[in-house]
Scaffold this motif. Sequence first.
Motif, PDB file in Angstrom:
ATOM      1  N   LYS A 168       0.837  -1.199   0.000  1.00  0.00           N
ATOM      2  CA  LYS A 168       0.000   0.000   0.000  1.00  0.00           C
ATOM      3  C   LYS A 168       0.873   1.252   0.000  1.00  0.00           C
ATOM      4  O   LYS A 168       0.587   2.235  -0.694  1.00  0.00           O
ATOM      5  CB  LYS A 168      -0.912  -0.008   1.236  1.00  0.00           C
ATOM      6  N   GLU A 210       0.937  -4.363   5.173  1.00  0.00           N
ATOM      7  CA  GLU A 210      -0.073  -3.494   4.568  1.00  0.00           C
ATOM      8  C   GLU A 210       0.051  -3.552   3.049  1.00  0.00           C
ATOM      9  O   GLU A 210       0.894  -2.878   2.453  1.00  0.00           O
ATOM     10  CB  GLU A 210       0.089  -2.058   5.063  1.00  0.00           C
ATOM     11  N   ALA A 265      -1.836  -3.359  -0.895  1.00  0.00           N
ATOM     12  CA  ALA A 265      -2.722  -2.386  -1.536  1.00  0.00           C
ATOM     13  C   ALA A 265      -4.193  -2.686  -1.281  1.00  0.00           C
ATOM     14  O   ALA A 265      -5.012  -1.773  -1.146  1.00  0.00           O
ATOM     15  CB  ALA A 265      -2.440  -2.336  -3.033  1.00  0.00           C
TER      16      ALA A 265
END
Length: 342
Positions: free
Chosen positions: A51, A291, A293
Amino acid sequence: MTQDILNKWKLYILTNDNGMKVSFLNFGGIITDISVPNRHNQLENVVLGYKNYLDYEKNSNFFGAIIGRVAGRIQDSSFTIEDQTYTLVANEGDHHLHGGDGGFHQVVWQTTPFHTDDKVGVKLTHMSLDGEGGYPGTIEVSVTYTLTNNNELILDYSGTSDKTTALTMTNHSYFNLNGNLAATIHNHHVTIESNEFVELDTDLIPTGKKIHVVNTPFDFRTERKLVDGINSLSAQNRVANHGYDHYFILKQTNQPNICVKEETSGRVMTIKTTQPGVVMYTSNTLEDDLELAEGKSKPYLGVCFETQASPASLHHEGLPPVILRANGLYEKQTVFSFSIEG
């Protein structure tokens, strides 16, 4: 299309006439997104990516990256060529993995975009100096990403060296054909044109022993689900942390060497390569809670198909070699094609 990332990298976005999209960084040649339609014509991402782009600076899972000089594990971080022994940086216990900490996944590549009526792409180039990471020879390498209107992503690799050295490059994308990480890869159907795989020891180092796939969970000559190996009590599936992380020797064929299907989305990915083999890795040891996307990471969230020669050939006879002779030419191609079934 290009975007500046963190004021130090560029993100390239390739789009074809069908709306298929491939995004990648000039840092590590990292593929961050491949968006292809499902059976309802919805575009969704089918590769794992962070992300936050800053997380690619470490990228210990090698998400989407170009791997080199040598993809895979080199036993005891050393090898001998022409009676000269070379010691590499150990970055996985006593062993050398995926080019070491300063491998191709950690460099900013030079880029040259191009386009024609039916394709668009970028040529990435890099020079690695003699002695970098412990490897002999100054090498000049290129990797060209080409997206066609047939929904093909073509990866062309080339390289030359002024000294005899070791070189086998690959791409380390984790594929999940569910799209947007909707589920794990347990129920992906896979076919691999291979009669033999290479045994691993407890350090995931190839022993050099080739095992015939017949009557094993490694027989993908006809379609089977990845869950077969994930749940298998086979010693080789267990040594790989309950899944696959093995080198399959490919049959030489003009047809696709690998086919992957996901029933819910209808997506089909075929892989055709001039490489002699492939490491299939089912993200058995992927950490929880990175984390990504589209959500948090966890084991079995993606499957890698690392088309390459075998670094174990540096220590064992009878495996596809990684030696590039001085002033010789390294040329390989892998094509990922995407379609819909049903």
